[in-house]
Design a protein around this motif. Structure first.
Motif, short mmCIF file in Angstrom:
data_model
loop_
_atom_site.label_atom_id
_atom_site.label_comp_id
_atom_site.label_asym_id
_atom_site.label_seq_id
_atom_site.Cartn_x
_atom_site.Cartn_y
_atom_site.Cartn_z
N ALA A 186 12.40 -2.28 -9.23
CA ALA A 186 12.43 -2.84 -7.88
C ALA A 186 11.95 -1.83 -6.86
CB ALA A 186 13.84 -3.32 -7.53
N ILE A 187 12.32 -0.56 -7.03
CA ILE A 187 11.88 0.48 -6.10
C ILE A 187 10.38 0.70 -6.22
CG2 ILE A 187 12.01 2.97 -5.64
CD1 ILE A 187 15.01 2.76 -6.35
N ILE A 188 9.87 0.76 -7.43
CA ILE A 188 8.44 0.97 -7.64
C ILE A 188 7.63 -0.21 -7.12
CG2 ILE A 188 6.64 1.21 -9.40
CD1 ILE A 188 8.74 2.83 -11.04
N VAL A 189 8.00 -1.41 -7.52
CA VAL A 189 7.27 -2.60 -7.08
C VAL A 189 7.44 -2.80 -5.57
CG1 VAL A 189 7.08 -5.11 -7.32
CG2 VAL A 189 7.39 -3.70 -9.34
N GLY A 190 8.63 -2.55 -5.06
CA GLY A 190 8.86 -2.65 -3.62
C GLY A 190 8.02 -1.66 -2.85
N GLY A 191 7.90 -0.44 -3.36
CA GLY A 191 7.05 0.56 -2.72
C GLY A 191 5.59 0.16 -2.70
N ILE A 192 5.11 -0.37 -3.81
CA ILE A 192 3.72 -0.83 -3.87
C ILE A 192 3.50 -2.00 -2.92
CG2 ILE A 192 1.98 -1.89 -5.36
CD1 ILE A 192 3.25 -0.28 -7.70
N ALA A 193 4.41 -2.96 -2.94
CA ALA A 193 4.28 -4.13 -2.06
C ALA A 193 4.34 -3.71 -0.59
CB ALA A 193 5.38 -5.14 -2.36
N GLY A 194 5.26 -2.81 -0.26
CA GLY A 194 5.37 -2.33 1.11
C GLY A 194 4.14 -1.57 1.55
N TRP A 195 3.59 -0.75 0.66
CA TRP A 195 2.37 0.00 0.98
C TRP A 195 1.19 -0.95 1.19
CZ3 TRP A 195 -2.34 0.58 -1.58
CH2 TRP A 195 -3.19 1.54 -1.03
N LEU A 196 1.07 -1.96 0.34
CA LEU A 196 -0.01 -2.94 0.49
C LEU A 196 0.12 -3.69 1.81
CD1 LEU A 196 -0.23 -4.40 -3.13
CD2 LEU A 196 -1.95 -3.00 -1.96
N ALA A 197 1.35 -4.06 2.16
CA ALA A 197 1.58 -4.76 3.43
C ALA A 197 1.26 -3.85 4.61
CB ALA A 197 3.03 -5.24 3.51
N GLU A 198 1.63 -2.57 4.49
CA GLU A 198 1.33 -1.59 5.54
C GLU A 198 -0.18 -1.48 5.76
OE1 GLU A 198 2.62 2.96 6.32
OE2 GLU A 198 1.72 2.54 4.38
N GLN A 199 -0.93 -1.43 4.68
CA GLN A 199 -2.39 -1.34 4.78
C GLN A 199 -2.98 -2.62 5.36
OE1 GLN A 199 -3.97 1.64 4.09
NE2 GLN A 199 -1.84 2.25 3.90
N PHE A 200 -2.49 -3.75 4.90
CA PHE A 200 -3.00 -5.05 5.34
C PHE A 200 -2.72 -5.29 6.82
CE2 PHE A 200 -2.51 -9.68 5.88
CZ PHE A 200 -3.79 -10.07 5.50
N MET A 201 -1.51 -4.94 7.26
CA MET A 201 -1.09 -5.18 8.64
C MET A 201 -1.46 -4.02 9.57
SD MET A 201 0.43 -8.16 8.64
CE MET A 201 1.48 -8.23 10.07
N LYS A 202 -2.11 -2.99 9.01
CA LYS A 202 -2.51 -1.81 9.78
C LYS A 202 -1.33 -1.21 10.54
CE LYS A 202 -7.33 -3.22 10.17
NZ LYS A 202 -7.33 -3.67 8.87
N SER A 203 -0.27 -0.98 9.80
CA SER A 203 0.96 -0.41 10.33
C SER A 203 1.06 1.03 9.85
CB SER A 203 2.14 -1.24 9.84
OG SER A 203 3.34 -0.74 10.34
N ASN A 204 1.90 1.81 10.47
CA ASN A 204 2.08 3.20 10.07
C ASN A 204 3.55 3.42 9.74
OD1 ASN A 204 1.65 5.87 9.54
ND2 ASN A 204 1.50 6.49 11.67
N MET A 205 3.89 3.33 8.47
CA MET A 205 5.26 3.48 8.01
C MET A 205 5.33 4.64 7.04
SD MET A 205 6.70 0.84 9.39
CE MET A 205 7.25 -0.80 9.24
N GLY A 206 6.53 5.03 6.68
CA GLY A 206 6.72 6.07 5.69
C GLY A 206 7.02 5.48 4.33
N LEU A 207 7.20 6.34 3.34
CA LEU A 207 7.45 5.91 1.97
C LEU A 207 8.74 5.11 1.87
CD1 LEU A 207 6.75 5.98 -1.04
CD2 LEU A 207 8.01 8.12 -1.18
N LEU A 208 9.81 5.61 2.48
CA LEU A 208 11.09 4.90 2.41
C LEU A 208 11.00 3.53 3.07
CD1 LEU A 208 14.02 4.98 1.53
CD2 LEU A 208 14.59 6.05 3.69
N ALA A 209 10.33 3.46 4.21
CA ALA A 209 10.16 2.18 4.90
C ALA A 209 9.34 1.21 4.05
CB ALA A 209 9.50 2.38 6.26
N ASN A 210 8.32 1.71 3.37
CA ASN A 210 7.52 0.86 2.48
C ASN A 210 8.36 0.27 1.36
OD1 ASN A 210 5.16 1.25 3.89
ND2 ASN A 210 4.42 2.87 2.55
N ILE A 211 9.20 1.11 0.74
CA ILE A 211 10.06 0.64 -0.34
C ILE A 211 11.02 -0.42 0.18
CG2 ILE A 211 11.87 1.32 -1.96
CD1 ILE A 211 10.40 4.05 -2.18
N LEU A 212 11.67 -0.12 1.31
CA LEU A 212 12.62 -1.08 1.88
C LEU A 212 11.93 -2.38 2.29
CD1 LEU A 212 14.89 1.27 4.00
CD2 LEU A 212 15.46 0.09 1.88
N LEU A 213 10.77 -2.27 2.91
CA LEU A 213 10.04 -3.48 3.30
C LEU A 213 9.67 -4.33 2.09
CD1 LEU A 213 7.59 -2.33 6.11
CD2 LEU A 213 9.41 -4.02 6.31
#
Length: 84
Positions: A6-33
């Motif tokens: 869940a942490i790995i997949v959540g991190g990947i999903a959060g990072w993809l969303a960050e890139q898609f939405m042109k947001s600037n988040m950190g690693l922990l925020a990506n995992i949580l998102l």
């Protein structure tokens, strides 16, 4: 889904969303998102349409659910910050 997956997949999903939405988040925020986004997606779309992203340790459905849910959360955060 296991915690590590869940942490790995959540991190990947959060990072993809960050890139898609042109947001600037950190690693922990990506995992949580990603994780919270997947839960949000399953709750909203499962209740309304009967669509659930359940699967094994790694599933494309969970990744997609996390991505969509994280994008929704980023959009909500932007709307709230824009009003405050």
């Amino acid at each position: 889904m296991g915690w590590l997956a869940a942490i790995i997949v959540g991190g990947i999903a959060g990072w993809l969303a960050e890139q898609f939405m042109k947001s600037n988040m950190g690693l922990l925020a990506n995992i949580l998102l990603g994780i919270v986004g997947a839960v949000l997606f399953n709750f909203i779309f499962g209740s309304l349409l009967g669509l659930y992203a359940a699967g094994a340790s790694f599933s494309f459905a969970y990744l997609l659910a996390g991505f969509v849910g994280a994008c929704i959360l980023i959009a909500i955060a932007r709307a709230v910050r824009g009003r405050a």
